[in-house]
Design an enzyme around this catalytic site. Structure first.
Site, PDB file in Angstrom:
ATOM      1  CB  THR A   1      -0.056  -5.750   0.167  1.00  0.00           C
ATOM      2  OG1 THR A   1      -0.393  -6.343   1.428  1.00  0.00           O
ATOM      3  CG2 THR A   1      -0.994  -4.599  -0.141  1.00  0.00           C
TER       4      THR A   1
ATOM      5  CG  ASP B   1      11.992  -0.050  13.745  1.00  0.00           C
ATOM      6  OD1 ASP B   1      10.777   0.200  13.656  1.00  0.00           O
ATOM      7  OD2 ASP B   1      12.458  -0.979  14.427  1.00  0.00           O
TER       8      ASP B   1
ATOM      9  CE1 TYR C   1      -2.188  -5.112  11.195  1.00  0.00           C
ATOM     10  CE2 TYR C   1      -4.533  -5.612  11.036  1.00  0.00           C
ATOM     11  CZ  TYR C   1      -3.391  -5.029  10.509  1.00  0.00           C
ATOM     12  OH  TYR C   1      -3.465  -4.344   9.322  1.00  0.00           O
TER      13      TYR C   1
ATOM     14  CG  ASN D   1       1.539   2.389   4.374  1.00  0.00           C
ATOM     15  OD1 ASN D   1       0.448   1.890   4.128  1.00  0.00           O
ATOM     16  ND2 ASN D   1       2.683   1.758   4.084  1.00  0.00           N
TER      17      ASN D   1
ATOM     18  CE  LYS E   1      -2.850  -1.342  11.177  1.00  0.00           C
ATOM     19  NZ  LYS E   1      -2.123  -0.265  10.469  1.00  0.00           N
TER      20      LYS E   1
ATOM     21  CB  ILE F   1      -0.949  -0.010   1.233  1.00  0.00           C
ATOM     22  CG1 ILE F   1      -1.983  -1.148   1.071  1.00  0.00           C
ATOM     23  CG2 ILE F   1      -1.652   1.325   1.395  1.00  0.00           C
ATOM     24  CD1 ILE F   1      -2.847  -1.394   2.305  1.00  0.00           C
TER      25      ILE F   1
HETATM   26  P1  NAP Z   1       3.250  -4.853   3.591  1.00  0.00           P
HETATM   27  O1  NAP Z   1       3.049  -5.359   2.215  1.00  0.00           O
HETATM   28  O2  NAP Z   1       3.780  -5.799   4.610  1.00  0.00           O
HETATM   29  O3  NAP Z   1       4.142  -3.536   3.560  1.00  0.00           O
HETATM   30  C1  NAP Z   1       4.446  -2.853   4.747  1.00  0.00           C
HETATM   31  C2  NAP Z   1       5.707  -2.051   4.561  1.00  0.00           C
HETATM   32  O4  NAP Z   1       6.028  -1.450   5.818  1.00  0.00           O
HETATM   33  C3  NAP Z   1       6.897  -2.915   4.154  1.00  0.00           C
HETATM   34  O5  NAP Z   1       7.635  -2.254   3.170  1.00  0.00           O
HETATM   35  C4  NAP Z   1       7.643  -3.053   5.460  1.00  0.00           C
HETATM   36  O6  NAP Z   1       9.032  -3.244   5.281  1.00  0.00           O
HETATM   37  C5  NAP Z   1       7.383  -1.716   6.105  1.00  0.00           C
HETATM   38  N1  NAP Z   1       7.638  -1.763   7.531  1.00  0.00           N
HETATM   39  C6  NAP Z   1       7.394  -2.803   8.378  1.00  0.00           C
HETATM   40  N2  NAP Z   1       7.798  -2.495   9.605  1.00  0.00           N
HETATM   41  C7  NAP Z   1       8.311  -1.243   9.552  1.00  0.00           C
HETATM   42  C8  NAP Z   1       8.928  -0.418  10.498  1.00  0.00           C
HETATM   43  N3  NAP Z   1       9.073  -0.806  11.745  1.00  0.00           N
HETATM   44  N4  NAP Z   1       9.358   0.805  10.102  1.00  0.00           N
HETATM   45  C9  NAP Z   1       9.227   1.201   8.819  1.00  0.00           C
HETATM   46  N5  NAP Z   1       8.670   0.435   7.863  1.00  0.00           N
HETATM   47  C10 NAP Z   1       8.224  -0.782   8.228  1.00  0.00           C
HETATM   48  O7  NAP Z   1       1.880  -4.311   4.178  1.00  0.00           O
HETATM   49  P2  NAP Z   1       0.646  -3.594   3.450  1.00  0.00           P
HETATM   50  O8  NAP Z   1      -0.381  -4.619   3.230  1.00  0.00           O
HETATM   51  O9  NAP Z   1       1.111  -2.751   2.329  1.00  0.00           O
HETATM   52  O10 NAP Z   1       0.146  -2.701   4.672  1.00  0.00           O
HETATM   53  C11 NAP Z   1       0.419  -1.312   4.782  1.00  0.00           C
HETATM   54  C12 NAP Z   1      -0.420  -0.754   5.908  1.00  0.00           C
HETATM   55  O11 NAP Z   1      -1.794  -0.983   5.628  1.00  0.00           O
HETATM   56  C13 NAP Z   1      -0.164  -1.410   7.264  1.00  0.00           C
HETATM   57  O12 NAP Z   1      -0.262  -0.459   8.281  1.00  0.00           O
HETATM   58  C14 NAP Z   1      -1.277  -2.428   7.371  1.00  0.00           C
HETATM   59  O13 NAP Z   1      -1.577  -2.736   8.713  1.00  0.00           O
HETATM   60  C15 NAP Z   1      -2.396  -1.669   6.708  1.00  0.00           C
HETATM   61  N6  NAP Z   1      -3.459  -2.526   6.186  1.00  0.00           N
HETATM   62  C16 NAP Z   1      -3.226  -3.467   5.235  1.00  0.00           C
HETATM   63  C17 NAP Z   1      -4.282  -4.239   4.767  1.00  0.00           C
HETATM   64  C18 NAP Z   1      -4.121  -5.284   3.698  1.00  0.00           C
HETATM   65  O14 NAP Z   1      -5.098  -6.012   3.439  1.00  0.00           O
HETATM   66  N7  NAP Z   1      -2.981  -5.414   3.049  1.00  0.00           N
HETATM   67  C19 NAP Z   1      -5.560  -4.055   5.302  1.00  0.00           C
HETATM   68  C20 NAP Z   1      -5.756  -3.101   6.272  1.00  0.00           C
HETATM   69  C21 NAP Z   1      -4.703  -2.331   6.705  1.00  0.00           C
HETATM   70  P3  NAP Z   1       9.676  -4.721   5.206  1.00  0.00           P
HETATM   71  O15 NAP Z   1       8.827  -5.520   4.287  1.00  0.00           O
HETATM   72  O16 NAP Z   1      11.024  -4.448   4.693  1.00  0.00           O
HETATM   73  O17 NAP Z   1       9.640  -5.247   6.597  1.00  0.00           O
END
Ligand code: NAP
Length: 265
Positions: A204, A69, A169, A96, A173, A18
């Site tokens: 994702t 981080d 989690y 994010n 949130k 995202i």
């Molecule tokens: P993702 O694919 O896992 O991407 C998350 C990104 O954040 C990755 O690049 C990760 O880096 C980075 N990250 C993790 N820990 C971090 C830290 N401590 N400091 C800085 N960066 C960090 O997740 P996503 O699905 O895109 O999710 C993005 C956001 O949307 C999150 O907050 C998630 O909770 C929220 N969300 C996602 C969904 C969904 O269905 N995908 C639904 C609701 C909410 P690394 O990979 O290098 O660790």
């Protein structure tokens, strides 16, 4: 517009998923971008933060990567210092970065260690990063360096949906959701708008391991819009907010979930 006149966005966790979608969309909209991620290898331009930098440069934008981080106070301070020194301003903060628990464990068995890890990255990180950035924004407003700063919190449908195998989690949130309300309230006097965006099930890397389960649920009628969300669906709402289309909606939550949150009979 010269580089220094373009508005600047800081997007955390922008190396994939995202965050990547948001960063690239904002660059297309005319923002320069600080791409934050916890892992960022300059030698790898095929995946991760430096691939995103390349994608932004391909659309004519200026982006820099800052590895930090969000759970680390020193990391947050350095990240904001980098944005200020390099770009001179932050017009838009997008909180994010977030993680799922390493293991999905029933709340009757889940560990304090996992709770602390998830809370520090998902809640404490954005809460205190916002504090730092908001104080800078207030100073930059007074100096005329920014005109209409805005802040986005990416929460989740998990803020108001029980999943008993990842309670930490959900709690993190729910906390993010309240953080958005608190900052909207506190920053209103400065004209700094705050929006909570709660994604539903978005395709994702985070959801890749449970995609089959969600595909079945969607086929069975879970959503009104019968598909997984895409990062671009979330980025479109960030873009609308960044362009000022939602300025009378500060403190509100917009769900990007294909109709997940609608009660149906
Ligand atoms: P993702 O694919 O896992 O991407 C998350 C990104 O954040 C990755 O690049 C990760 O880096 C980075 N990250 C993790 N820990 C971090 C830290 N401590 N400091 C800085 N960066 C960090 O997740 P996503 O699905 O895109 O999710 C993005 C956001 O949307 C999150 O907050 C998630 O909770 C929220 N969300 C996602 C969904 C969904 O269905 N995908 C639904 C609701 C909410 P690394 O990979 O290098 O660790």
């Amino acid at each position: 517009m010269s580089k220094k006149q373009r508005p600047v966005a800081l997007v955390t966790g922008a190396g994939q998923g995202i965050g990547r979608g948001i960063a690239v969309r904002l660059a297309t909209d005319g923002y320069d971008v600080v791409i934050n991620d916890v892992v960022a290898d300059p030698a790898n331009t095929e995946t991760g933060a430096y691939e995103v930098k390349r994608a932004i440069e391909a659309v004519g934008g200026w982006a820099e990567v800052f590895r930090a981080d969000v759970a680390s106070a020193d990391g947050r301070k350095a990240m904001v210092g980098f944005a200020a020194d390099t770009f001179g301003r932050i017009d838009l903060l997008v909180n994010n970065a977030g993680i799922a628990p390493k293991e999905r464990k029933d709340i009757l068995e889940a560990t304090e260690e996992s709770f602390e890890r998830v809370m520090s990255i998902n809640l404490q990180g954005p809460y205190f990063l916002t504090q730092l950035v908001a104080n800078r924004m207030i100073a930059w407003l007074a100096e005329g360096k920014v005109v209409k700063p805005r802040i986005v919190f990416i929460s989740s449908i998990s803020a108001y949906t029980s999943s008993t195998f990842r309670g930490e989690y959900c709690i993190s949130k729910a906390g993010v959701s309240m953080a958005a309300k608190l900052y909207a309230d506190r920053l209103g006097e400065y004209g700094i708008g705050v929006l909570e965006i709660s994604p539903g099930i978005i395709a994702t890397p985070m959801t890749s391991t449970v995609k089959e389960k969600y595909d079945k649920l969607i086929a069975g009628g879970l959503l009104i819009t019968k598909r997984l969300g895409q990062p671009e669906d979330v980025a479109a709402v960030v873009s609308a907010f960044a362009q000022g289309y939602l300025d009378y909606s500060t403190g509100q939550r917009i769900e990007v979930g294909g109709g997940f949150g609608l009660r149906r009979l």
